[in-house]
Enzyme design. Structure first.
Site, PDB file in Angstrom:
ATOM      1  N   THR A 173       5.890  -3.605 -17.019  1.00 27.84           N
ATOM      2  CA  THR A 173       7.013  -3.076 -16.244  1.00 27.84           C
ATOM      3  C   THR A 173       6.913  -3.555 -14.805  1.00 27.84           C
ATOM      4  OG1 THR A 173       7.051  -1.111 -17.619  1.00 27.84           O
ATOM      5  CG2 THR A 173       7.979  -0.881 -15.423  1.00 27.84           C
ATOM      6  N   ARG A 201      14.656   3.229 -28.492  1.00 29.04           N
ATOM      7  CA  ARG A 201      13.609   3.923 -27.718  1.00 29.04           C
ATOM      8  C   ARG A 201      13.838   3.665 -26.219  1.00 29.04           C
ATOM      9  NH1 ARG A 201       9.624   2.320 -23.699  1.00 29.04           N
ATOM     10  NH2 ARG A 201       7.846   3.695 -23.871  1.00 29.04           N
ATOM     11  N   VAL A 202      13.757   4.727 -25.418  1.00 30.36           N
ATOM     12  CA  VAL A 202      13.891   4.598 -23.968  1.00 30.36           C
ATOM     13  C   VAL A 202      12.622   5.132 -23.326  1.00 30.36           C
ATOM     14  CG1 VAL A 202      15.186   5.384 -21.947  1.00 30.36           C
ATOM     15  CG2 VAL A 202      16.406   4.793 -24.053  1.00 30.36           C
ATOM     16  N   GLY A 203      12.077   4.380 -22.375  1.00 24.40           N
ATOM     17  CA  GLY A 203      10.853   4.797 -21.700  1.00 24.40           C
ATOM     18  C   GLY A 203      11.139   5.413 -20.340  1.00 24.40           C
ATOM     19  N   ASP A 204      10.087   5.525 -19.556  1.00 21.03           N
ATOM     20  CA  ASP A 204      10.196   6.187 -18.256  1.00 21.03           C
ATOM     21  C   ASP A 204      11.023   5.409 -17.236  1.00 21.03           C
ATOM     22  OD1 ASP A 204       7.696   4.504 -18.566  1.00 21.03           O
ATOM     23  OD2 ASP A 204       7.824   4.649 -16.384  1.00 21.03           O
ATOM     24  N   THR A 224       4.479   2.638 -13.754  1.00 17.96           N
ATOM     25  CA  THR A 224       4.323   1.617 -14.787  1.00 17.96           C
ATOM     26  C   THR A 224       3.237   2.059 -15.749  1.00 17.96           C
ATOM     27  OG1 THR A 224       3.566  -0.625 -15.243  1.00 17.96           O
ATOM     28  CG2 THR A 224       2.822   0.352 -13.184  1.00 17.96           C
ATOM     29  N   GLY A 225       3.364   1.659 -17.002  1.00 11.31           N
ATOM     30  CA  GLY A 225       2.348   2.037 -17.980  1.00 11.31           C
ATOM     31  C   GLY A 225       2.989   2.594 -19.233  1.00 11.31           C
ATOM     32  N   GLY A 227       5.016   4.706 -21.304  1.00  9.63           N
ATOM     33  CA  GLY A 227       6.148   5.545 -20.940  1.00  9.63           C
ATOM     34  C   GLY A 227       6.131   6.928 -21.547  1.00  9.63           C
TER      35      GLY A 227
HETATM   36  N1  GLY Z   1       6.668   2.049 -18.638  1.00 10.38           N
HETATM   37  C1  GLY Z   1       7.612   1.353 -19.404  1.00 10.38           C
HETATM   38  C2  GLY Z   1       7.870   1.925 -20.715  1.00 10.38           C
HETATM   39  O1  GLY Z   1       7.038   2.620 -21.285  1.00 10.38           O
HETATM   40  O2  GLY Z   1       8.926   1.673 -21.250  1.00 10.38           O
END
Ligand code: GLY
Length: 309
Positions: A173, A201-204, A224-225, A227
């Site tokens: 990220t 799927r949606v992350g942070d 970052t990391g 999510g």
């Molecule tokens: N940090 C990005 C994700 O997990 O999508």
């Protein structure tokens, strides 16, 4: 008024052979961003530009070079926020968008909404003059190869990306946070998400508070990391709240990262405060990052130590 900038290109187990391209990619975003800030550009403008540069660089998992999902699609998430009026924009699971962070900024500036997803976001982009690219304009050979490796049975890639085992796989990220000469802050984050994610799927990185937050009363943060851990601990806001209670960006970031212990989270966080201080913290083996402040100058690192570019 002091200004400050920090950028990141992912917190993960960056393999030795990828350290130099990560470092160079960070410098490529940090230096022009710092020049812009010093010449009076707004924090919002600078974080968008820095993230666009990182999205264009196939070293990183965002924009061009992003991971493929299980349906062999590039699905991207991004968000941006400014700290004066707390305005924010975000897009999730978008495809054929070269610069998702710029689409997020369009959501912030041109829509009454904060978060737009899928086809609605694509239509919004087209209606406001953003040209959609082809899937193959975002896809690179490395990602196709990884997709095929997962299909061949390497189905634990996501977990191992954050562990200490030597790997030649990729996660990254990108993000930027800035404090400008007027004392306004902004943050932006963009990603291709996790390797082999389920479609949808949606992350942070698309979620205000988890991936991105900015408030002129305290500072700005970009995560970052992994999510799924960051989302549950609203990591960016956890860092902001600690700066609001008087902690420096470094101490606030460390305290926020410690909250991840409850969910075995692996992540990194960049932060600036409104007085021109910046920091980057992480609990992964490595994190590609750079910071620029008036008192410390420019510093870049992928391992623990940061050095001059
Ligand atoms: N940090 C990005 C994700 O997990 O999508």
């Amino acid at each position: 008024m002091p200004c400050a900038l920090a950028v990141h290109g992912g917190a993960w187990n960056v393999p030795d052979g990828d350290v130099d391209p990560h470092r160079e990619g960070i410098i490529e975003a940090l230096k022009p961003g710092w020049d812009l800030l010093r010449s009076g550009s707004s924090a919002l403008e600078v974080v968008e530009r820095a993230v666009c540069t990182l999205e264009d660089n196939p070293t990183f998992n965002a924009g061009h070079g992003a991971h493929l999902n299980q349906a062999r699609e590039v699905q991207l998430d991004a968000s941006i926020m400014e700290g004066e009026k707390l305005e924010a924009g975000a897009v999730a699971a978008v495809q054929r968008i070269r610069h998702p962070v710029s689409l997020a900024r369009m959501v912030l500036e041109l829509s009454p909404h904060v978060l737009m997803v899928g086809d609605g976001a694509h239509n919004f982009a087209s209606e406001h003059g953003m040209e959609l690219c082809r899937q193959r304009d975002l896809l690179i050979g490395r990602e196709l190869d990884r997709y095929l490796r997962v299909r061949d049975g390497e189905d634990d890639l996501v977990i191992r990306e954050f562990d200490k085992d030597p790997l030649d796989i990729h996660f990254g990220t990108v993000g930027a946070v800035a404090c400008d000469s007027k004392g306004h802050v902004a943050a932006a984050t963009s990603t291709g998400g996790t390797q082999d994610k389920l479609p949808g799927r949606v992350g942070d990185s698309a979620v205000i508070g988890a991936g991105t937050y900015a408030d002129d009363r305290s500072g700005a943060a970009s995560s970052t990391g992994w999510g799924e851990g960051i989302l549950r601990m609203t990591l960016a806001k956890a860092g902001i709240d600690r700066m609001a209670s008087g902690m420096s960006p470094g101490r606030a970031g460390q305290a926020a990262i410690r909250t991840l212990n409850r969910v075995q989270g692996k992540a990194g966080l960049i932060l600036v405060d409104c007085r021109g201080h910046a920091s980057a913290v992480f609990n992964t083996p490595r994190m590609a990052r750079g910071i620029a402040t008036l008192d410390r100058g420019l510093l870049v690192g992928v391992d623990r130590r940061m050095t001059r570019p």
